[in-house]
Motif scaffolding. Structure first.
Motif, short mmCIF file in Angstrom:
data_model
loop_
_atom_site.label_atom_id
_atom_site.label_comp_id
_atom_site.label_asym_id
_atom_site.label_seq_id
_atom_site.Cartn_x
_atom_site.Cartn_y
_atom_site.Cartn_z
N PRO A 1 6.86 11.37 -14.23
CA PRO A 1 6.56 10.00 -14.67
C PRO A 1 5.24 9.51 -14.07
O PRO A 1 4.96 9.74 -12.90
N ILE A 2 4.43 8.85 -14.91
CA ILE A 2 3.14 8.34 -14.44
C ILE A 2 3.21 6.82 -14.30
O ILE A 2 4.06 6.15 -14.88
N SER A 3 2.29 6.28 -13.49
CA SER A 3 2.19 4.83 -13.35
C SER A 3 1.50 4.24 -14.58
O SER A 3 0.57 4.84 -15.12
N ILE A 4 1.94 3.06 -15.02
CA ILE A 4 1.33 2.39 -16.17
C ILE A 4 0.37 1.32 -15.65
O ILE A 4 0.76 0.46 -14.86
N PRO A 5 -0.90 1.38 -16.05
CA PRO A 5 -1.90 0.39 -15.56
C PRO A 5 -1.48 -1.05 -15.87
O PRO A 5 -0.81 -1.32 -16.87
N ASN A 6 -1.89 -1.95 -14.99
CA ASN A 6 -1.71 -3.40 -15.18
C ASN A 6 -0.24 -3.82 -15.28
O ASN A 6 0.09 -4.81 -15.94
N THR A 7 0.65 -3.06 -14.66
CA THR A 7 2.08 -3.43 -14.69
C THR A 7 2.64 -3.68 -13.30
O THR A 7 3.85 -3.81 -13.15
#
Length: 498
Positions: free
Chosen positions: A82-88
């Motif tokens: 799983p990757i991090s989602i920008p601006n969340t």
């Protein structure tokens, strides 16, 4: 003050764990949303602390989430975490880790890395069996005669081969197996245990720092940044060559000084103790290197060749590697007709010799668990990205180098660091008009530099095998780290302006 001693590796890690637990009371808890690809259903799963939702696995979904990564990087399996989602990023209710969590973290860590611990114990058992046969003793005696007057070639060969392994397939944890074999060889060459440690650990560290095709760092980081992993490879090859030359010359300079005058050794006060542990009797020169003993060493070396091949080409991991060493021990016992009771007792004693190393690996993992449960890793990532935003090229890229060095204390896993940080930090390169491969390189160099001394990495486990204190290691390696840091900064600065 004179009687004060630097604490053991286990105590150092427990102190770090206590420090991290305190940080969870001081640093706000928070987390980015995560995006994972479900291969079976060909969908994305977006998760946060409250819920999870299923999304279509399309490029439009990625674009809507401001994830600038090609869809095929997910569908091909290149990004499998799983990757991090920008601006969340969202602040969450505090999750401070108290006394109970502090006590349980090392135990949870030991459970989580049980596969690595079993590998370490079985390596200890195999080494003890080979020692029992006398094959090491005879082989080292023969090698010492062959290298007489050219012992420095051993430093070049060992460091270069391990660096190649680190650069291509991430040779790291596996190097623990090499210490019991190579330390006696270096001691027989009139070097000290620091030289053996340096060749193995520094070789692995410089290799992973300038990873060329390492799937666990370079490839997954490039894919998570939305670029092809071959982008920037020539720069990494250049850095690997430069870094390796610096490291080899640094080790040789120290080794030759110790060879001429043993009192120049950083661990001279431990000389007799270490030699008693690792060197064999002086009669070793009279041992006949029989065909049977040659067979034992061939099986022993073959175990490592099979291990490397399996990890590189057959998707093997710790369980399969452990199986290779177990079969090797059984074969040697059969060839040398070792009594069953003696075999079991010897194997268990060898495993027991590396039990302290196994505990260190588990406790180090416990430190990471405290950070994960305290929800502070993403907070540090969020503020790091805020600090570097809007800088000029040179200042930006060098700031990122130190951001990654700092983050690697809290996130020592290279693949974990890649999927958590690249979707957040790599787009910042667009804002300062540089290629995203530069951010991938700062990730590699930053993590690699700190890896030379990172107490939450493998160094404490390695030092425990060699019986060298962390303070002695810092004294030896810090000048090299400073040199490599300066070289990395110059390299990165030039790369963003040409």
């Amino acid at each position: 003050m004179k009687n004060l001693k630097f604490p053991s590796a286990q105590t150092v890690l427990l102190l770090i764990a206590a420090f991290v637990a305190i940080l969870t009371w001081l640093i706000p808890s928070g987390q980015f949303d995560r995006l994972a690809y479900n291969k079976d259903e060909n969908t994305f799963v977006k998760t946060n602390k409250e819920n999870s939702i299923t999304l279509e696995a399309t490029q439009k979904t990625l674009d809507d989430l401001q994830i600038k990564i090609p869809l095929e990087n997910f569908t091909s399996g290149a990004i499998y975490k799983p990757i991090s989602i920008p601006n969340t990023y969202k602040k969450l209710a505090a999750r401070p880790q108290g006394f109970k969590e502090f006590i349980l973290a090392p135990l949870k860590g030991i459970i989580q890395v049980a596969d690595i611990i079993i590998l370490v114990l079985f390596i200890g058992g195999l080494v003890a069996i080979v020692n029992y046969t006398g094959a090491f003793e005879a082989g080292i005696s023969r090698l010492s005669k062959l290298l007489k007057g050219k012992e420095y070639t051993l430093i070049i060969i060992v460091t270069s081969l391990i660096a190649a392994g680190g650069s291509t397939f991430g040779l790291a944890e596996e190097t623990i197996a090499f210490y019991p074999i190579l330390i006696p060889i270096f001691l027989a060459a009139k070097y000290d245990a620091i030289v053996a440690l340096a060749c193995i650990y520094i070789g692995s560290s410089i290799g992973t720092m300038a990873s060329t095709i390492n799937p666990f760092s370079t490839i997954i980081a490039s894919n998570s940044a939305g670029i092809n992993w071959t982008t920037g490879i020539y720069g990494r090859i250049t850095m690997l060559v430069i870094g390796l030359i610096i490291c080899v010359l640094y080790i040789i300079r120290y080794a030759q000084r110790v060879k001429k005058d043993p009192t120049k050794s950083i661990i001279f006060s431990q000389k007799e103790m270490i030699e008693k542990m690792f060197l064999f009797n002086n009669s070793s020169g009279n041992i006949n290197f029989t065909f049977q003993l040659k067979m034992v060493l061939c099986i022993f070396i073959l175990c490592f060749i099979i291990m490397v091949y399996g990890v590189s080409n057959l998707d093997w991991w710790f369980l399969e590697m452990t199986g290779v060493f177990f079969v090797g021990a059984l074969l040697i016992g059969f060839i040398c007709k070792i009594n069953e009771t003696v075999f079991v007792e010897t194997f268990i004693k060898g495993a027991n010799d590396l039990l302290s190393v196994a505990f260190i690996i588990g406790i180090a993992r416990g430190v990471t668990i405290l950070m994960e449960d305290g929800l502070i890793s993403d907070t540090l990532l969020y503020y790091s990205s805020s600090v570097t935003e809007g800088m000029n090229k040179g200042f930006f890229i060098n700031s990122m180098l130190f951001v990654y060095s700092g983050l690697s204390f809290f996130i020592p896993s290279s693949s974990g660091m890649a999927v958590l940080t690249m979707p957040i930090l790599s787009p910042l390169a667009d804002g300062v008009n540089i290629g995203r491969e530069s951010v991938v390189n700062t990730y590699l160099f930053g993590m690699g530099l700190f890896n030379f001394i990172n107490p939450t990495g493998l160094i404490l486990a390695s030092l425990a095998i060699v019986k060298v204190g962390y303070d002695k290691w810092l004294k030896f390696v810090m000048p090299l780290v400073i040199i490599l840091a300066v070289v990395s900064m110059v390299f990165l600065t030039i790369s963003v302006y040409i």
